[in-house]
Write an enzyme that holds these catalytic residues in place. Structure first.
Site, mmCIF file in Angstrom:
data_model
loop_
_atom_site.group_PDB
_atom_site.id
_atom_site.type_symbol
_atom_site.label_atom_id
_atom_site.label_comp_id
_atom_site.label_asym_id
_atom_site.label_seq_id
_atom_site.Cartn_x
_atom_site.Cartn_y
_atom_site.Cartn_z
ATOM 1 N N GLY A 234 0.773 -1.235 0.000
ATOM 2 C CA GLY A 234 0.000 0.000 0.000
ATOM 3 C C GLY A 234 0.803 1.283 0.000
ATOM 4 O O GLY A 234 0.218 2.365 -0.015
ATOM 5 N N GLU A 271 4.506 -6.131 1.598
ATOM 6 C CA GLU A 271 4.021 -6.572 0.284
ATOM 7 C C GLU A 271 3.829 -5.391 -0.665
ATOM 8 O O GLU A 271 2.718 -5.135 -1.118
ATOM 9 C CB GLU A 271 2.674 -7.282 0.455
ATOM 10 C CG GLU A 271 2.706 -8.459 1.388
ATOM 11 C CD GLU A 271 1.329 -9.034 1.678
ATOM 12 O OE1 GLU A 271 1.267 -10.189 2.113
ATOM 13 O OE2 GLU A 271 0.315 -8.326 1.484
ATOM 14 N N PRO A 272 4.889 -4.693 -0.969
ATOM 15 C CA PRO A 272 4.714 -3.576 -1.892
ATOM 16 C C PRO A 272 4.512 -4.065 -3.323
ATOM 17 O O PRO A 272 5.206 -4.978 -3.771
ATOM 18 C CB PRO A 272 6.044 -2.818 -1.765
ATOM 19 C CG PRO A 272 7.025 -3.854 -1.326
ATOM 20 C CD PRO A 272 6.269 -4.892 -0.545
ATOM 21 N N GLY A 273 3.548 -3.469 -4.004
ATOM 22 C CA GLY A 273 3.385 -3.730 -5.432
ATOM 23 C C GLY A 273 3.759 -2.459 -6.163
ATOM 24 O O GLY A 273 4.790 -2.352 -6.815
ATOM 25 N N ARG A 274 2.905 -1.443 -5.974
ATOM 26 C CA ARG A 274 3.078 -0.160 -6.649
ATOM 27 C C ARG A 274 4.480 0.429 -6.435
ATOM 28 O O ARG A 274 5.114 0.908 -7.370
ATOM 29 C CB ARG A 274 2.032 0.824 -6.089
ATOM 30 C CG ARG A 274 1.888 2.114 -6.871
ATOM 31 C CD ARG A 274 0.921 3.058 -6.139
ATOM 32 N NE ARG A 274 -0.287 2.387 -5.718
ATOM 33 C CZ ARG A 274 -1.393 2.283 -6.453
ATOM 34 N NH1 ARG A 274 -1.441 2.829 -7.647
ATOM 35 N NH2 ARG A 274 -2.453 1.656 -5.986
ATOM 36 N N CYS A 341 -15.357 3.019 -27.297
ATOM 37 C CA CYS A 341 -16.615 3.703 -27.559
ATOM 38 C C CYS A 341 -17.400 3.976 -26.282
ATOM 39 O O CYS A 341 -18.497 3.442 -26.078
ATOM 40 C CB CYS A 341 -17.438 2.875 -28.535
ATOM 41 S SG CYS A 341 -16.590 2.783 -30.105
HETATM 42 N N1 LLP Z 1 -1.069 -6.931 -0.331
HETATM 43 C C1 LLP Z 1 -2.385 -7.156 -0.499
HETATM 44 C C2 LLP Z 1 -3.043 -8.140 0.343
HETATM 45 C C3 LLP Z 1 -3.104 -6.411 -1.452
HETATM 46 O O1 LLP Z 1 -4.406 -6.624 -1.605
HETATM 47 C C4 LLP Z 1 -2.436 -5.458 -2.255
HETATM 48 C C5 LLP Z 1 -3.153 -4.681 -3.272
HETATM 49 C C6 LLP Z 1 -1.057 -5.276 -2.057
HETATM 50 C C7 LLP Z 1 -0.401 -6.029 -1.084
HETATM 51 C C8 LLP Z 1 -0.229 -4.303 -2.870
HETATM 52 O O2 LLP Z 1 -0.646 -2.992 -2.729
HETATM 53 P P1 LLP Z 1 0.288 -1.843 -3.333
HETATM 54 O O3 LLP Z 1 1.599 -1.879 -2.612
HETATM 55 O O4 LLP Z 1 0.475 -2.123 -4.772
HETATM 56 O O5 LLP Z 1 -0.472 -0.593 -3.107
HETATM 57 N N2 LLP Z 1 -5.802 -1.593 -8.893
HETATM 58 C C9 LLP Z 1 -5.573 -0.566 -7.892
HETATM 59 C C10 LLP Z 1 -4.808 -1.093 -6.714
HETATM 60 C C11 LLP Z 1 -5.450 -2.294 -6.070
HETATM 61 C C12 LLP Z 1 -4.592 -2.915 -5.029
HETATM 62 C C13 LLP Z 1 -5.164 -4.217 -4.557
HETATM 63 N N3 LLP Z 1 -4.394 -4.848 -3.529
HETATM 64 C C14 LLP Z 1 -4.868 0.622 -8.538
HETATM 65 O O6 LLP Z 1 -4.639 0.611 -9.750
HETATM 66 O O7 LLP Z 1 -4.558 1.597 -7.874
#
Ligand code: LLP
Length: 418
Positions: A234, A271-274, A341
């Site tokens: 997050g 758990e970083p994604g972004r 569209c």
């Molecule tokens: N861990 C869990 C359990 C999660 O559900 C998520 C994201 C993450 C880690 C990673 O979060 P991050 O570090 O990437 O913020 N599609 C949306 C974001 C949805 C995230 C869902 N879960 C967007 O484009 O902003």
């Protein structure tokens, strides 16, 4: 937001003119800078690991491209996966199952059976999932996702940790669930929460951690010693020019200090994604059409919400620039709209741009997280290409689909064929 250099009015990405990349690979195309990916991983790992044992479980939902996973595998990352598809994709990229944790919500029995068969750790989201998993296989090390009652995120659609959320085990059931897990023969190893995605403030993370620490110590008093605390992902990144970055060193120092001082747990998982993939990637799209609609001016491009859904879905801001008129004076404000569209199909609203013309290379910033991974075939458009820039070279890491692939799993009943 990340700044880029230009040369003779052309934006450079990973040292290569974006116009050349667009020319060679066509548009739309996602282009990822390998060195930035490695830097992001090392920065976040370093910020926490200098204080305590740290595991980064990259949230691969942000970007599951095999080449990107392979790079992170080489960096030593672990994985947060949410489906059997993600688990199998990460195994394909070279991750061993012991480096993967599965956190599914509303996980079916079939999925629970498949992921346990593959040998990954299951992070259990509900009492129902615990009971159902026990009938499939017990004796496993497990962890539990709890609802921390703390939420954060760039949009209401991505806040997950608030009270009443569909995610996690609610407050009143947490301790009972760990006790039940022991009765069923599981080995509870950790506790997990995820507050939401894209928040830019540090405070919700410490509030969340305070809740996790409270449960950890309560469980310890009951004789259940946990090995790790997983704070989820997050961590937000700046999408706008001049927007400040979160101080990741400060976050690492303060959160690890809380765990080290207030608990006996010696491993933190995040758990970083972004944070890891977002600013590694730009989306290159071509200006097809320029329209003056009287009350508004439009730059029509070849990427719509089929390619990047975040602006349409969350009203998310993505910076745009003209890659072939980089740093030139802006002439007017435009909406950047795609070929889908629907009137909601846009990439950007009211952006000052330097005299856009047909053929210009439009660069959409911060497209590495939830970009390709959320793209679709809507309007029967093929999924686009992906390119990786590394060692001064641009290489195709995903080809675009052909139209025929969209028919592959379809059947026309015999009776309809004349
Ligand atoms: N861990 C869990 C359990 C999660 O559900 C998520 C994201 C993450 C880690 C990673 O979060 P991050 O570090 O990437 O913020 N599609 C949306 C974001 C949805 C995230 C869902 N879960 C967007 O484009 O902003």
């Amino acid at each position: 937001m990340r700044d880029f250099d230009g040369r003779d009015g052309i934006m450079l990405f990973g040292g290569i003119p974006v116009t050349e990349i667009a020319e060679e690979f066509g548009t739309p195309v996602y282009v990822t800078d390998e060195s930035r990916l490695r830097e992001n991983y090392r920065r976040i790992y370093g910020a926490f690991s200098k204080h305590m044992d740290t595991k980064i479980h990259y949230a691969c939902k942000a970007n599951t491209s095999l080449a990107i996973l392979k790079i992170l595998e080489g960096e030593g990352s672990g994985i947060d996966a949410v489906s059997v598809g993600e688990v199998m994709t990460c195994i394909k990229a070279g991750f061993t199952p012991d480096r993967i944790m599965y956190t599914g919500v509303n996980a079916s029995n079939e999925e629970l059976a498949a992921v346990t068969e593959l040998g990954v750790t299951v992070n259990i989201d509900s009492v129902s999932a615990l009971e159902r998993l026990s009938k499939i296989k017990t004796g496993l090390p497990v962890s539990f996702r709890i609802t921390p009652g703390v939420g954060s995120g760039h949009s209401d659609k991505v806040i997950t940790g608030s009270k009443g959320s569909k995610f996690g085990i609610p407050d009143k059931s947490v301790i009972k669930t760990y006790i039940r897990a022991k009765e069923l023969g599981f080995e509870p190893k950790g506790i997990h929460a995820h507050i939401g995605s894209g928040g830019q403030s540090a405070e919700p993370f410490s509030d969340e951690l305070e809740v996790l620490i409270g449960y950890t110590n309560e469980l310890k008093d009951l004789g259940i010693d946990l090995d790790f605390i997983d704070i989820g992902g997050g961590i937000g990144v700046p999408y706008r020019p001049n927007e400040p970055e979160m101080d990741i060193d400060e976050l690492g120092a303060s959160l690890t200090e809380m765990i080290l001082e207030e608990t006996d747990v010696r491993t933190i998982i995040l758990e970083p994604g972004r944070y890891i993939v977002c600013d590694t990637t730009v989306l290159l799209t071509r200006c097809i059409d320029v329209k003056d609609a009287g009350t508004k001016k439009y730059v029509g491009v070849d990427a719509g919400f089929n390619t990047l859904i975040r602006p349409a879905m969350y009203d998310a801001y993505h910076h745009v620039a003209l890659g072939n008129k980089f740093g030139k004076a802006c002439t007017a404000k435009y909406d950047v709209a795609g070929p889908i569209c629907e009137s909601g199909d846009y990439l950007a609203h009211d952006r000052a741009l330097p005299n856009p013309e047909e053929g210009d290379t439009v660069v959409v910033y911060n497209a590495g997280a939830y970009g390709f991974s959320m793209s679709s075939n809507y309007n029967s458009r093929p999924l686009c290409r992906e390119v990786l820039i590394g060692g001064g070279r641009a290489e195709l890491i995903r080809d675009s689909e052909c139209i025929e692939e969209q028919w592959r799993h379809q059947r026309i009943p015999e009776r309809l064929i004349r």
